[in-house]
Design an enzyme around this catalytic site. Structure first.
Site: not given
Ligand code: FCB
Length: 453
Positions: A77, A121, A166, A292, A294, A358
């Site tokens: 990607r 992006h 995002e 995505n 985290y 992500e």
């Molecule tokens: C996400 C973004 C990516 C990177 C990660 C850590 O929000 O899409 O570009 O910065 O965080």
């Protein structure tokens, strides 16, 4: 020890973004982007760092492909920098810009890796920001035109695409909080930007479909699992509204042609700049939903009235709760968040095709005396989150692939080079890349299509 097998044909990859890795910001006719301008504005980026060179992937992409081959990955990607294609955001395509992405994607295919590009992006041509940026309705038409130029040129061999990366993050950070480009802090501009991005999403989707009927099209949405701070009904309601705002503000318009009910006082139609017919225009029945993720978000009810634009909800420590360990960025490690969101989208949207686009962590572990980066915490992070993906699949989610963020340590936006998310270490003086222990481990999982837990 248990061995968790992933479905046959599951894609294993990494994700990157143009401004974070390419460098070569003034080469081959590329125009200025909002990130070029922003990073050169004093005080915006830690230590005054810029992405002028970053990982120099514009020149070193063959090394990047070689690393992926070494790991045995089959999906990459990356993103296309709009100002390489249209230096000022409008008009005919700059052939040299297209040629770069053609070389990259053809070389990926020759290495047995699926090219999996994102059209946006975050590097908006500066000329379009000067004309009003994302709050300006015309930007939606400009974006659809750009999207069509790109797939007309590359869609003969690149078949899977993402429209946005995002949309919630780039509108919030760029127009509301101002810590990302273009650095505006303007609630009215922010709300309009979200609506224009939804229109752009629908228009680009239709332009891509019309240009080529054989493409697989999605978008990468930033997601988080929202959990209430207490058992109170107020916190429960606030948590639901926060979920609708972060996870659904762009997803629901695309899949259902409507905004989610995030505002207790009703949708702020006027502030969003909604016109007749817009709900139809926002529709983008994507072939897959990119997730995505985290960490999770703990939410409580906001005190007081808050006015018509208020969500009546406040995230506590927006980068997770306080039970799990933290990465160097301070984000809580909480694998269940990924399982939860994959299952929530599966349930609420009739089991769409999903891709994890992500997921990753920042740890600064350095090469030891032998030059080996023993980033064991990153391995534990991936083990936990991949197990969560496996559990979501077992429970019915149709997840087709997983992309680790990220291949290389790179330019992490306002943090510059301070956060290292890579599976490969990058020496920013020489741009040399070295696979970390986590990269070797991830490659083994990918080759075996199975995880040992
Ligand atoms: C996400 C973004 C990516 C990177 C990660 C850590 O929000 O899409 O570009 O910065 O965080």
């Amino acid at each position: 020890m248990a061995r968790l097998e992933f479905p046959k044909g599951f894609h294993w990859g990494t994700a990157t973004a143009s401004y974070q890795i390419e460098g070569a910001t003034r080469e081959d006719g590329k125009g200025e982007s909002i990130w070029d301008r922003f990073s050169h504005t004093p005080g915006r980026i830690k230590n005054g760092w810029t992405g002028d060179r970053a990982c120099d992937s514009y020149h070193r992409y063959p090394e990047d492909i070689a690393l992926q081959k070494e790991m045995g990955l089959d999906s990459y990607r990356f993103s296309i920098a709009w100002p390489r294609i249209q230096p000022n955001g409008r008009g005919p395509a700059n052939q040299k810009g297209l040629d770069y992405y053609r070389r990259l994607s053809e070389d990926l295919l020759a290495a047995g890796i699926r090219p999996f590009p994102t059209l946006y992006h975050w590097d908006l041509p500066q000329a379009l920001e000067d004309a009003g940026g994302w709050p300006h309705r015309d930007t939606a038409a400009r974006f659809a035109e750009y999207a069509e130029l790109v797939v007309r040129a590359l869609g003969d061999h690149v078949k899977s695409w993402m429209i946005f990366n995002e949309p919630n993050i780039f509108t919030v950070m760029g127009y509301l909080i101002g810590i990302h480009a273009p650095g505006r802090r303007d609630p009215a501009a922010f709300l309009r930007a979200t609506h224009v991005v939804n229109l752009a999403h629908g228009e680009a989707f239709r332009a891509l479909r019309a240009a080529r009927s054989d493409l697989t099209i999605g978008t990468a949405f930033n997601c988080t699992a929202c959990e209430p701070a207490s058992d109170s009904p107020e916190d429960a309601e606030a948590t639901e509204r926060w979920h609708r705002f972060v996870n659904e503000w762009f997803l629901r318009p695309a899949l259902r042609g409507e905004y989610p009910a995030a505002h207790p006082k009703g949708l702020p139609l006027e502030a969003l700049g909604i016109r007749d017919g817009d709900f139809e225009k926002m529709r983008a029945p994507v072939d897959f939903v990119g997730v995505n993720l985290y960490t999770r978000t703990i939410v409580q009810a906001a005190p007081g009235d808050g006015g018509p634009l208020s969500l009546g909800a406040l995230p506590i420590g927006p980068v997770g709760g306080s039970e799990g360990p933290r990465t160097d960025f301070g984000w809580e490690v909480w694998p269940n968040a990924l399982r939860d969101i994959l299952l929530r989208i599966t349930k609420d949207y009739d089991r769409p095709v999903l891709e994890v686009t992500e997921n990753g962590c920042s740890y600064g572990d350095e090469p030891d005396a032998q030059g080996v980066v023993r980033d064991l915490r990153r391995i534990e992070f991936y083990r936990g989150y991949l197990e969560a993906v496996h559990r979501a699949i077992q429970a019915g989610a149709d997840v087709r692939g997983y992309h680790a963020w990220t291949l290389l340590d790179n330019f992490e936006w306002a943090e510059g080079f301070a956060q290292r998310f890579g599976l490969a270490w990058v020496d920013f003086d020489t741009c040399a890349r070295t696979l970390k222990e986590s990269g070797r481990w991830y490659g083994q999982v990918a080759r075996e299509n199975a995880l040992e837990v």
